[in-house]
Structure formats: structure tokens, C-alpha cells
Design a protein around this motif. Structure first.
Motif, short mmCIF file in Angstrom:
data_model
loop_
_atom_site.label_atom_id
_atom_site.label_comp_id
_atom_site.label_asym_id
_atom_site.label_seq_id
_atom_site.Cartn_x
_atom_site.Cartn_y
_atom_site.Cartn_z
N ILE A 138 -2.65 -63.96 0.89
CA ILE A 138 -2.12 -65.15 0.21
C ILE A 138 -1.68 -64.75 -1.20
O ILE A 138 -2.30 -63.88 -1.81
N THR A 139 -0.61 -65.40 -1.68
CA THR A 139 -0.19 -65.18 -3.07
C THR A 139 -0.19 -66.54 -3.77
O THR A 139 -0.15 -67.60 -3.11
N ALA A 140 -0.18 -66.50 -5.10
CA ALA A 140 -0.16 -67.75 -5.87
C ALA A 140 1.11 -68.54 -5.54
O ALA A 140 1.07 -69.77 -5.42
N LYS A 141 2.22 -67.82 -5.36
CA LYS A 141 3.50 -68.51 -5.09
C LYS A 141 3.43 -69.27 -3.75
O LYS A 141 3.80 -70.44 -3.68
N LEU A 201 0.77 -70.26 -2.23
CA LEU A 201 -0.19 -71.37 -2.34
C LEU A 201 0.46 -72.56 -3.05
O LEU A 201 0.27 -73.71 -2.62
N ARG A 202 1.25 -72.28 -4.09
CA ARG A 202 1.94 -73.39 -4.79
C ARG A 202 2.85 -74.14 -3.82
O ARG A 202 2.90 -75.37 -3.83
N GLU A 203 3.52 -73.40 -2.95
CA GLU A 203 4.41 -74.05 -1.97
C GLU A 203 3.60 -74.93 -1.00
O GLU A 203 3.97 -76.04 -0.67
N LYS A 204 2.47 -74.41 -0.56
CA LYS A 204 1.61 -75.16 0.38
C LYS A 204 1.07 -76.43 -0.30
O LYS A 204 0.97 -77.49 0.34
N LYS A 205 0.72 -76.30 -1.57
CA LYS A 205 0.19 -77.46 -2.29
C LYS A 205 1.22 -78.60 -2.36
O LYS A 205 0.86 -79.77 -2.38
N LYS A 206 2.50 -78.22 -2.38
CA LYS A 206 3.56 -79.25 -2.40
C LYS A 206 3.56 -80.04 -1.09
O LYS A 206 3.84 -81.22 -1.06
N GLU A 207 3.23 -79.34 0.02
CA GLU A 207 3.16 -80.02 1.33
C GLU A 207 1.98 -80.99 1.39
O GLU A 207 2.00 -81.95 2.14
N TYR A 208 0.91 -80.65 0.67
CA TYR A 208 -0.32 -81.47 0.70
C TYR A 208 -0.72 -81.84 -0.73
O TYR A 208 -1.73 -81.34 -1.26
N ALA A 215 -4.96 -64.92 -9.63
CA ALA A 215 -3.81 -65.84 -9.67
C ALA A 215 -3.97 -66.96 -8.64
O ALA A 215 -3.61 -68.11 -8.89
N VAL A 216 -4.54 -66.64 -7.47
CA VAL A 216 -4.80 -67.66 -6.45
C VAL A 216 -5.94 -68.58 -6.91
O VAL A 216 -5.87 -69.80 -6.76
N LYS A 217 -6.96 -67.99 -7.51
CA LYS A 217 -8.06 -68.82 -8.03
C LYS A 217 -7.52 -69.80 -9.08
O LYS A 217 -7.95 -70.95 -9.15
N ALA A 218 -6.56 -69.32 -9.89
CA ALA A 218 -5.99 -70.18 -10.95
C ALA A 218 -5.27 -71.38 -10.36
O ALA A 218 -5.14 -72.41 -11.01
N GLU A 219 -4.79 -71.28 -9.12
CA GLU A 219 -4.10 -72.39 -8.46
C GLU A 219 -5.07 -73.28 -7.68
O GLU A 219 -4.65 -74.20 -6.99
N SER A 220 -6.38 -72.95 -7.72
CA SER A 220 -7.37 -73.65 -6.89
C SER A 220 -8.24 -74.57 -7.72
O SER A 220 -8.38 -74.40 -8.93
N ASP A 221 -8.85 -75.55 -7.05
CA ASP A 221 -9.73 -76.48 -7.76
C ASP A 221 -11.15 -75.94 -7.88
O ASP A 221 -11.81 -76.12 -8.89
N VAL A 222 -11.61 -75.31 -6.80
CA VAL A 222 -12.98 -74.77 -6.83
C VAL A 222 -13.04 -73.53 -5.95
O VAL A 222 -12.36 -73.43 -4.94
N CYS A 223 -13.86 -72.59 -6.40
CA CYS A 223 -14.03 -71.34 -5.67
C CYS A 223 -15.31 -71.45 -4.83
O CYS A 223 -16.14 -72.33 -5.06
N CYS A 224 -15.46 -70.58 -3.85
CA CYS A 224 -16.72 -70.54 -3.10
C CYS A 224 -16.92 -69.12 -2.59
O CYS A 224 -15.97 -68.32 -2.57
#
Ligand code: 13P
Ligand code: SF4
Length: 304
Positions: free
Chosen positions: A94-97, A99-106, A120-129
Motif C-alpha cells: 500500500i502507498t499513501a497515494k 490510500l488517499r484514493e481509497k479514502k475518497k471512495e469511503y 506515510a500510510v500511518k500519516a493518512e490513518s486515524d489509528v494504528c494497531c
């Protein structure tokens, strides 16, 4: 231990003192690396340990996302990854780019990212686990209309079954854990009818369905210590067997598959650690712009 190893370790230890370094080592590392560790653990335990160290230098014996997480938590420390190629293939799915596209879908989805992901992916996320706390983290998201879980579809699927939450899953996977096959567990259960079967949640659902317990690597270490079972079948990367056997000499540990090897984890050797301390390389540093956003997701996880 061979003489050459003893000489290498002596050099490493002396340089380590001079650099005021600490060795944080993942449970999948080669036995000789685990043996010189200051701390051996799973991803959650390692990030917690990194967060509270007073060493100047953290030598991360694991894969790149783990070193990045240490850099996110300790921006003033030098974080060294002894081999620049020690990346996690799942994290690279997965890349940040994307993920940003997927976030637009949802647009309403809360994004939960497995720690096996880039800063960079963590930076686009709300919470890590991590695999140790994923179920608890998702359970707490009671207000979330939708949950987008990245990048491990199998951990995500396991969490969905445990929490009964509907989740949108990214199609990533661990190439090492998918080598673990249900037929191998079935065969070993016949061979060792008294044994307990424990697997990592990165395994496929048909493997998870056959297990007595599904745990992070740290959880597997604790279960092995506490169980009365004398034979334990282990469904995860085989580097963990070193620690299991060392800490539990009276118990028998049987790997589900000898092929469950993570080649990137094995790139860290005594030689690369010495070289890394001599040259202070490869330094893993996350830019401040990404770090602050990624840290918010990691802090949310560490808060409990
Ligand atoms: P743990 O956090 O359970 O150690 O898992 C890390 C990992 O990369 C598993 O493949
Ligand atoms: Fe990544 Fe799998 Fe290796 Fe863990 S075992 S570091 S998930 S490739």
C-alpha cells in the motif's frame, strides 16, 4: 558459538558502549541476534520500549517499518537499520497515494492501519494497531460508521470475525504467513494429539479456523510460558522458535511449516550490525511533516 562470532560480538559490544546504543530485536530475528539483544519482542512491545529508551542510538534489528516507528516516537535519537533492504513486503502493498484514493471512495470511514505500514500510510490513518491490540482498537471505535483496515486482509478479516464489525479490507497479505497451510496443521494434530496449536493472525482464515489460539508473537511467547501443554504447534515465522526453545527447555515446539521464513528479517546479521555501528548507517528518519501526523495515529494506539 564459533570463534569468529565471539570476536565479532566483542567488537560489536565495545562499539555499542561507545555509541551509547541499544539493540531492539524482533522475535523473528536470527538466534545470534536475539542473543545480543537488550530487548526482544513483538511490534507493540518494541515500539513501547523505543518510546522510553534513554540511549542515543537505537539499532533496530527487524524490518523498516519498525525502525520508522521508532523514529516517529523518538525523533531526537539516531535510529539505525543494519540492512537497507530489510523491508516488509506486506507494508509495501500500500502507498499513501493509493490510500488517499481509497479514502475518497469511503469518505466516512475511520482508517485503521496495521503497524506493518510506512510512516506515510500511518500519516493518512486515524489509528494504528498491531497484531497484539487490533481487536481491542477496533472494538473501541463504536461511533465509526465504516472501518477501512489496511494493509493486511487476513488480520483485518480476523478482527472482523472477533468484533462482528463490517470492515473494508485492503488486499495486502504476508508472503511468509500464507505459506502456512491447513493440511500441515491437520497432519501435525494427528501426529501430536496432545499439542496446543497457536497461530499468528496474519495466517489465512482456514488456518486460523484450526487453531486453539491466535496471537501476536509476544502473545505466543507468553502462552508458551504459561500453558500446561508440553507440545505446542507454532504457526508463524520460524525465527520465534529460538526464543521459545531457549525460554522453555522442557517443552517441545513444532513449526507448522519450515518454509515460513521471512527473508527480509534474516538480512540482519552480526556483520551488518557491526558495519552499521561503525558507519552509523542506515539512518531511518521520518520527515517532520509526516512524523507528526503518523505519530497521532501511533499515540492513539499507545494510549490504549
Ligand atoms: P508481531 O507484532 O506479532 O511481532 O508481528 C509482526 C510481524 O511482522 C508479523 O509478521
Ligand atoms: Fe512482513 Fe510477513 Fe516478514 Fe512480518 S513476516 S515482516 S508481515 S513479510
Amino acid at each position: 558459538m564459533e570463534n569468529s562470532d565471539a570476536a565479532l560480538i566483542e567488537k560489536i559490544e565495545s562499539l555499542k558502549k561507545r555509541r551509547k546504543a541499544i539493540f531492539l530485536v524482533h522475535n523473528y530475528q536470527l538466534g545470534e541476534i536475539q542473543d545480543i539483544a537488550d530487548f526482544v519482542g513483538d511490534s507493540l512491545e518494541l515500539s513501547q520500549r523505543a518510546a522510553k529508551t534513554d540511549a542515543d542510538v537505537i539499532v533496530f534489528c527487524g524490518v523498516h517499518f519498525m525502525a520508522e516507528t521508532a523514529s516517529i516516537l523518538c525523533p531526537d535519537k539516531v535510529v539505525l537499520l543494519p540492512d537497507v533492504h530489510a523491508g516488509c513486503p506486506m507494508a509495501d502493498m500500500i502507498t499513501a497515494k493509493r490510500l488517499r484514493e481509497k479514502k475518497k471512495e469511503y469518505p466516512k470511514a475511520i482508517v485503521v492501519c496495521y503497524i506493518n505500514s510506512s510512516a506515510a500510510v500511518k500519516a493518512e490513518s486515524d489509528v494504528c494497531c498491531t497484531s497484539a491490540n487490533a481487536v481491542r482498537i477496533v472494538e473501541k471505535l463504536t461511533d465509526a460508521e465504516q472501518i477501512l483496515f489496511v494493509p493486511d486482509q487476513y488480520l483485518g478479516n480476523y478482527v472482523a470475525t472477533q468484533t462482528k464489525r463490517e470492515m473494508i479490507l485492503w488486499p495486502g497479505f504476508c508472503p511468509t504467513h500464507v505459506r502456512i497451510q491447513p493440511r500441515d496443521i491437520t497432519r501435525l494434530r494427528t501426529e501430536y494429539p496432545q499439542a496446543k496449536v497457536v497461530v499468528h493472525p496474519e495466517c489465512k482464515p482456514e488456518v486460523i479456523a484450526l487453531a486453539d489460539a491466535v496471537l501476536s508473537t509476544g502473545g505466543i511467547i507468553r502462552l508458551a510460558r504459561e500453558t500446561d501443554a508440553e507440545e505446542i504447534i507454532i504457526g508463524t515465522e520460524i525465527g520465534i522458535l529460538h526464543r521459545l526453545r531457549k525460554e522453555n527447555p522442557g517443552k517441545k515446539f513444532i513449526p507448522v511449516s519450515e518454509q515460513a521464513v521471512c527473508p527480509r528479517m534474516k538480512l540482519i546479521t552480526l556483520e551488518t550490525i557491526l558495519w552499521s555501528l561503525e558507519n552509523m548507517t542506515h539512518q531511518v528518519k521520518v520527515s517532520e511533516r509526516i512524523r507528526l501526523r503518523a505519530k497521532a495515529a501511533v499515540d492513539k494506539m499507545l494510549e490504549g
